[in-house]
Design a protein around this motif. Structure first.
Motif, PDB file in Angstrom:
ATOM      1  N   LYS A   1       0.960  -1.286   0.201  1.00  0.00           N
ATOM      2  CA  LYS A   1       0.081   0.104   0.087  1.00  0.00           C
ATOM      3  C   LYS A   1       0.748   1.427  -0.027  1.00  0.00           C
ATOM      4  O   LYS A   1       0.369   2.292  -0.679  1.00  0.00           O
ATOM      5  N   THR A   2       1.991   1.348   0.697  1.00  0.00           N
ATOM      6  CA  THR A   2       2.822   2.284   0.603  1.00  0.00           C
ATOM      7  C   THR A   2       3.543   2.566  -0.676  1.00  0.00           C
ATOM      8  O   THR A   2       3.536   3.732  -1.125  1.00  0.00           O
ATOM      9  N   PHE A   3       3.954   1.652  -1.270  1.00  0.00           N
ATOM     10  CA  PHE A   3       4.435   1.820  -2.664  1.00  0.00           C
ATOM     11  C   PHE A   3       3.366   2.314  -3.693  1.00  0.00           C
ATOM     12  O   PHE A   3       3.448   3.337  -4.536  1.00  0.00           O
ATOM     13  N   GLU A   4       1.943   1.853  -3.596  1.00  0.00           N
ATOM     14  CA  GLU A   4       0.880   2.357  -4.346  1.00  0.00           C
ATOM     15  C   GLU A   4       0.539   3.729  -4.268  1.00  0.00           C
ATOM     16  O   GLU A   4       0.420   4.581  -5.027  1.00  0.00           O
ATOM     17  N   SER A   5       0.631   4.046  -2.830  1.00  0.00           N
ATOM     18  CA  SER A   5       0.634   5.565  -2.460  1.00  0.00           C
ATOM     19  C   SER A   5       1.519   6.366  -3.122  1.00  0.00           C
ATOM     20  O   SER A   5       1.555   7.475  -3.767  1.00  0.00           O
ATOM     21  N   MET A   6       3.016   6.002  -2.828  1.00  0.00           N
ATOM     22  CA  MET A   6       4.081   6.696  -3.636  1.00  0.00           C
ATOM     23  C   MET A   6       3.883   6.723  -5.259  1.00  0.00           C
ATOM     24  O   MET A   6       4.068   7.953  -5.785  1.00  0.00           O
ATOM     25  N   GLU A   7       3.411   5.916  -5.628  1.00  0.00           N
ATOM     26  CA  GLU A   7       3.087   5.744  -6.966  1.00  0.00           C
ATOM     27  C   GLU A   7       2.071   6.833  -7.591  1.00  0.00           C
ATOM     28  O   GLU A   7       2.289   7.633  -8.445  1.00  0.00           O
ATOM     29  N   ASN A   8       0.806   6.866  -6.676  1.00  0.00           N
ATOM     30  CA  ASN A   8      -0.271   7.659  -7.013  1.00  0.00           C
ATOM     31  C   ASN A   8       0.419   9.324  -6.736  1.00  0.00           C
ATOM     32  O   ASN A   8      -0.105   9.845  -7.425  1.00  0.00           O
ATOM     33  N   THR A   9       1.084   9.462  -5.613  1.00  0.00           N
ATOM     34  CA  THR A   9       1.480  10.814  -5.411  1.00  0.00           C
ATOM     35  C   THR A   9       2.404  11.269  -6.427  1.00  0.00           C
ATOM     36  O   THR A   9       2.521  12.411  -6.849  1.00  0.00           O
ATOM     37  N   LEU A  10       3.498  10.486  -7.045  1.00  0.00           N
ATOM     38  CA  LEU A  10       4.159  10.791  -7.981  1.00  0.00           C
ATOM     39  C   LEU A  10       3.560  11.005  -9.313  1.00  0.00           C
ATOM     40  O   LEU A  10       3.747  11.975 -10.135  1.00  0.00           O
ATOM     41  N   ALA A  11       2.371  10.107  -9.570  1.00  0.00           N
ATOM     42  CA  ALA A  11       1.583  10.289 -10.668  1.00  0.00           C
ATOM     43  C   ALA A  11       0.973  11.716 -10.816  1.00  0.00           C
ATOM     44  O   ALA A  11       0.616  12.328 -11.779  1.00  0.00           O
ATOM     45  N   SER A  12       0.452  12.353  -9.775  1.00  0.00           N
ATOM     46  CA  SER A  12      -0.053  13.608  -9.471  1.00  0.00           C
ATOM     47  C   SER A  12       0.927  14.861 -10.115  1.00  0.00           C
ATOM     48  O   SER A  12       0.234  15.934 -10.515  1.00  0.00           O
ATOM     49  N   ILE A  13       2.178  14.545 -10.297  1.00  0.00           N
ATOM     50  CA  ILE A  13       3.035  15.438 -10.774  1.00  0.00           C
ATOM     51  C   ILE A  13       3.755  15.022 -12.071  1.00  0.00           C
ATOM     52  O   ILE A  13       4.902  15.405 -12.180  1.00  0.00           O
ATOM     53  N   ASP A  14       3.206  13.812 -12.665  1.00  0.00           N
ATOM     54  CA  ASP A  14       3.638  13.192 -13.928  1.00  0.00           C
ATOM     55  C   ASP A  14       5.144  12.911 -13.753  1.00  0.00           C
ATOM     56  O   ASP A  14       5.694  12.948 -14.720  1.00  0.00           O
ATOM     57  N   ALA A  15       5.143  11.925 -12.658  1.00  0.00           N
ATOM     58  CA  ALA A  15       6.324  11.490 -12.545  1.00  0.00           C
ATOM     59  C   ALA A  15       6.188   9.906 -12.109  1.00  0.00           C
ATOM     60  O   ALA A  15       4.970   9.487 -11.753  1.00  0.00           O
ATOM     61  N   THR A  16       7.028   9.004 -12.037  1.00  0.00           N
ATOM     62  CA  THR A  16       7.100   7.677 -11.722  1.00  0.00           C
ATOM     63  C   THR A  16       8.242   7.569 -10.766  1.00  0.00           C
ATOM     64  O   THR A  16       9.032   8.084 -10.639  1.00  0.00           O
ATOM     65  N   LEU A  17       8.186   6.015 -10.478  1.00  0.00           N
ATOM     66  CA  LEU A  17       9.225   5.702  -9.597  1.00  0.00           C
ATOM     67  C   LEU A  17      10.793   5.631 -10.358  1.00  0.00           C
ATOM     68  O   LEU A  17      11.699   5.861  -9.927  1.00  0.00           O
ATOM     69  N   ASN A  18      10.827   5.624 -11.765  1.00  0.00           N
ATOM     70  CA  ASN A  18      11.739   5.890 -12.518  1.00  0.00           C
ATOM     71  C   ASN A  18      12.398   7.121 -12.391  1.00  0.00           C
ATOM     72  O   ASN A  18      13.706   7.473 -12.484  1.00  0.00           O
ATOM     73  N   ASP A  19      11.809   8.264 -11.635  1.00  0.00           N
ATOM     74  CA  ASP A  19      12.021   9.562 -11.542  1.00  0.00           C
ATOM     75  C   ASP A  19      12.728   9.953  -9.982  1.00  0.00           C
ATOM     76  O   ASP A  19      13.485  10.701  -9.770  1.00  0.00           O
ATOM     77  N   VAL A  20      12.661   8.579  -9.354  1.00  0.00           N
ATOM     78  CA  VAL A  20      13.128   8.475  -8.024  1.00  0.00           C
ATOM     79  C   VAL A  20      14.677   8.061  -7.797  1.00  0.00           C
ATOM     80  O   VAL A  20      14.921   7.184  -8.683  1.00  0.00           O
TER      81      VAL A  20
END
Length: 52
Positions: free
Chosen positions: A3-22
């Motif tokens: 759930k934590t990773f899903e939340s991170m992905e959703n938060t990143l998506a809100s600024i047009d980013a992905t885990l690839n940008d981390v």
């Protein structure tokens, strides 16, 4: 943890980013037995990182 990773992905998506940008993610465990779960959830291949 999933759930934590899903939340991170959703938060990143809100600024047009992905885990690839981390650049870095730090994981802290109370019990080393949780490492297997973290490895399954983290799943490097899901992040489509280029191999060096």
């Amino acid at each position: 943890m999933r759930k934590t990773f899903e939340s991170m992905e959703n938060t990143l998506a809100s600024i047009d980013a992905t885990l690839n940008d981390v650049v870095q993610i730090n994981l802290y465990f109370r019990d080393i037995k949780d490492f297997r779960l973290a490895a399954d959830v983290f799943n490097i291949s899901k992040m489509d990182r280029p191999q060096e």
